[in-house]
Design a protein around this motif. Structure first.
Motif, PDB file in Angstrom:
ATOM      1  N   ILE A   3      29.179  22.115  27.529  1.00 40.75           N
ATOM      2  CA  ILE A   3      29.652  21.885  28.838  1.00 40.75           C
ATOM      3  C   ILE A   3      29.309  23.126  29.639  1.00 40.75           C
ATOM      4  O   ILE A   3      28.889  22.940  30.728  1.00 40.75           O
ATOM      5  N   ALA A   4      29.652  24.217  29.097  1.00 44.73           N
ATOM      6  CA  ALA A   4      29.621  25.533  29.733  1.00 44.73           C
ATOM      7  C   ALA A   4      28.175  25.714  30.236  1.00 44.73           C
ATOM      8  O   ALA A   4      27.879  26.162  31.413  1.00 44.73           O
ATOM      9  N   THR A   5      27.571  25.727  28.971  1.00 47.46           N
ATOM     10  CA  THR A   5      25.709  26.017  29.240  1.00 47.46           C
ATOM     11  C   THR A   5      25.213  24.933  30.254  1.00 47.46           C
ATOM     12  O   THR A   5      24.320  25.573  31.038  1.00 47.46           O
ATOM     13  N   PHE A   6      25.728  23.765  30.306  1.00 47.75           N
ATOM     14  CA  PHE A   6      24.949  22.874  31.475  1.00 47.75           C
ATOM     15  C   PHE A   6      25.493  23.659  32.698  1.00 47.75           C
ATOM     16  O   PHE A   6      24.552  23.100  33.705  1.00 47.75           O
TER      17      PHE A   6
ATOM     18  N   TYR B  40      16.996  26.302  30.948  1.00 46.90           N
ATOM     19  CA  TYR B  40      17.860  25.455  29.892  1.00 46.90           C
ATOM     20  C   TYR B  40      18.380  26.546  29.237  1.00 46.90           C
ATOM     21  O   TYR B  40      18.053  27.500  28.713  1.00 46.90           O
ATOM     22  N   HIS B  41      19.766  26.248  29.004  1.00 54.48           N
ATOM     23  CA  HIS B  41      20.485  27.422  28.371  1.00 54.48           C
ATOM     24  C   HIS B  41      21.237  26.746  27.084  1.00 54.48           C
ATOM     25  O   HIS B  41      22.205  27.503  26.460  1.00 54.48           O
ATOM     26  N   GLY B  42      21.194  25.392  26.978  1.00 58.33           N
ATOM     27  CA  GLY B  42      22.047  24.867  25.853  1.00 58.33           C
ATOM     28  C   GLY B  42      22.683  23.534  26.237  1.00 58.33           C
ATOM     29  O   GLY B  42      22.522  23.256  27.630  1.00 58.33           O
TER      30      GLY B  42
ATOM     31  N   PHE C   1      19.504  38.371  29.809  1.00 62.19           N
ATOM     32  CA  PHE C   1      18.294  37.660  29.492  1.00 62.19           C
ATOM     33  C   PHE C   1      18.632  36.454  28.255  1.00 62.19           C
ATOM     34  O   PHE C   1      19.137  36.926  26.975  1.00 62.19           O
ATOM     35  N   ASP C   2      18.224  35.363  28.706  1.00 61.92           N
ATOM     36  CA  ASP C   2      18.124  34.263  27.323  1.00 61.92           C
ATOM     37  C   ASP C   2      16.913  34.215  26.638  1.00 61.92           C
ATOM     38  O   ASP C   2      15.838  33.788  27.129  1.00 61.92           O
TER      39      ASP C   2
ATOM     40  N   PHE D 122      23.547  37.952  36.547  1.00 61.06           N
ATOM     41  CA  PHE D 122      22.400  37.019  36.767  1.00 61.06           C
ATOM     42  C   PHE D 122      21.611  36.761  35.400  1.00 61.06           C
ATOM     43  O   PHE D 122      21.399  37.685  34.743  1.00 61.06           O
ATOM     44  N   LEU D 123      21.533  35.560  35.293  1.00 59.51           N
ATOM     45  CA  LEU D 123      20.885  35.228  33.992  1.00 59.51           C
ATOM     46  C   LEU D 123      19.624  34.467  34.078  1.00 59.51           C
ATOM     47  O   LEU D 123      19.336  33.696  34.881  1.00 59.51           O
ATOM     48  N   LEU D 124      18.534  34.896  33.197  1.00 59.78           N
ATOM     49  CA  LEU D 124      17.268  34.217  33.375  1.00 59.78           C
ATOM     50  C   LEU D 124      16.441  34.047  31.936  1.00 59.78           C
ATOM     51  O   LEU D 124      16.906  34.995  31.232  1.00 59.78           O
ATOM     52  N   GLU D 125      15.541  33.284  31.599  1.00 62.64           N
ATOM     53  CA  GLU D 125      14.855  33.252  30.458  1.00 62.64           C
ATOM     54  C   GLU D 125      13.649  34.273  30.843  1.00 62.64           C
ATOM     55  O   GLU D 125      12.995  33.706  31.902  1.00 62.64           O
TER      56      GLU D 125
END
Ligand SMILES: Cc1ncc(COP(=O)(O)O)c(C=O)c1O
Length: 455
Positions: free
Chosen positions: A149-152, A144-146, A243-244, A207-210
């Motif tokens: 609309i873009a973060t969906f 989950y990043h927010g 990193f989120d 690359f994005l991740l929690e």
């Protein structure tokens, strides 16, 4: 419990989130306790429900005074034209607390805004350096990043996106490396390679991740092999790692940033919740120097921003929160007590056939549930286990946060725990006790229902 302590959709002017839910009317908070208008006290095991109030509820020394003093001196200026000592000092503090090499912070009003900014930063970095084809952000699907609309588009959770699909720019995703499909991380790396090859490495921005997941996959971190493989691929393909840390930043996992515990240093960190600790909405994006230098050596502008970015009162609160975390050694306290809390939870849930896994770091823990019949399958969503867990907990005057993302295909029902760092050992014991009683009660009812269906 008296009905006057609840608000329902048909008796409020508030456009509530879920119209069939009864909302307790909370009028006061104190440490890990929330008090409703009928005099009931709820034990808050999720820091205000959203992993925010890490310093606890109520008049935390220093915070309100700092906000009031700043508001009297200077409440607002726009950071397009000027800056303020509060913004300057908070940015300098965060750079000191961040992993080595981070040199700049851009403030926002919350986590979604920070991630929107991260997205723009990942793109701008490559555009500034003359690689304008790079635009894709790959990430684990169960995240989950927010709620913009873009973060969906940054999550791969179909359940979250479905009504807004026509607006969403879908980004590529890989499955998370959980025990279910990929305990070693090798399958995720193979999928990552496939996604990169299909997209073309020259099109991948980040690359994005929690690093430790929150509500989507509570307490989950990828296995060691995945991290090592991710680092290799960053070197090989030239994308950024982002990193989120909207939840994990500011001590939640026992270090100032969860990045401090990971084998990979990110290029971008986004953070929010614990920075304002529930006293003010504030978030931010931190970047390593080479990311900043791309802009410094390029267009020399990173526009546009939002009206409230870096507002003096928000930043004054952020500074006071950091002061308090330091003076009370709260990050150290989470680091020392986190493993014991996880063990106590594991012990208390031992023998529950519906509990598959207790995971997490520091004060960010998750419990995942499975069908008690085989200990592996997702529970039938029709059983509504997540909702029943939260309801049963509420009946025991305990606030926890359960989710049922089964439709996404990566996780079933789960519960998130994220108590305030100031919880006493006795309060942590009480949380564990109430969680265990809650889970055992729901498990007994669910087992009966499953047996009833069979007969
Ligand atoms: C990991 C993560 N990222 C981003 C967000 C979005 O933050 P906000 O709700 O402050 O916009 C959240 C909120 O729960 C979150 O958990």
């Amino acid at each position: 419990m008296s009905d006057r302590s609840f608000i329902r959709a048909d008796r409020t002017s508030v456009f509530v989130r879920e119209l069939d839910r009864a909302y307790p009317l909370i009028e006061r908070g104190d440490g890990v306790w929330l008090h409703d208008t009928a005099g009931n006290a709820y034990l808050d095991a999720v820091s205000g429900g959203a992993m925010v109030t890490s310093l606890g509820h109520g008049d935390v020394p220093g915070i309100i005074d700092a906000a009031a003093a700043q508001a009297r001196r200077l409440s607002f200026v726009y950071n397009v034209h000027v800056t303020s000592p509060a913004q300057e000092e908070l940015a300098a503090e965060l750079v000191k607390l961040a992993p080595e090499g981070f040199t700049r912070v851009h403030f926002t009003s919350g986590g979604t805004e920070a991630n929107e900014l991260g997205l723009r930063m990942a793109r701008s970095y490559h555009v500034e350096r003359g690689e304008p084809s790079r635009h894709l952000i790959i990430s684990p699907a169960q995240s989950y990043h927010g709620a913009s609309i873009a973060t969906f588009g940054l999550t791969g959770r179909a359940g979250l996106q479905s009504p807004y699909q026509p607006y969403i720019q879908q980004q590529p995703h890989i499955a998370p490396s959980t025990w279910r499909t990929d305990p070693t991380g090798e399958a995720a790396l193979a999928e990552l390679d496939r996604v990169i090859a299909e997209a073309g490495p020259e099109n991948v921005a980040a690359f994005l991740l929690e690093p430790v997941s929150a509500a989507s996959l509570p307490g989950y971190s990828p296995p060691e092999a995945f991290w090592r493989g991710l680092e290799q691929r960053r070197r090989e393909h030239g994308f950024l790692i982002w990193f989120d840390e909207v939840v994990t930043g500011l001590g939640r996992t026992g270090t100032w940033f969860a990045a401090d515990q990971m084998p990979v240093v990110p290029d971008i960190i986004t953070t929010a919740k614990g920075l304002g600790a529930g006293f003010i909405p504030i978030g931010g994006m931190l970047v390593r120097d080479h990311v900043y230098q791309a802009v410094a050596a390029g267009s020399r502008a990173f526009e546009p921003g939002h009206t409230w970015d870096g507002a003096p009162v928000s930043c004054a609160v952020g500074l006071a929160v950091i002061d308090r975390l330091r003076s009370e050694k709260l990050v150290e306290s989470v680091r020392e007590r986190g493993p014991g809390l996880r063990q106590a939870l594991e012990d208390a849930l031992a023998g529950c056939d519906m509990v598959r896994e207790v995971r997490g770091r520091g004060f960010l823990l998750g419990v995942s549930y499975v069908d008690p019949d085989d200990g592996e399958s997702f529970l039938d969503p029709a059983l509504g286990v997540a909702g029943r867990i939260d309801q049963e907990a509420r009946d025991r005057q305990l606030v926890i946060y359960s989710t049922q993302p089964t439709a996404d295909g990566f996780a079933g029902d789960q519960t998130l725990l994220a108590p305030a760092f100031v919880a006493t050992d006795g309060e942590l014991d009480e949380i564990v006790e109430r969680v265990a009683a809650t889970v055992r009660a729901v498990e007994a009812a669910v087992k009966k229902e499953i047996a009833g269906r069979r007969s």
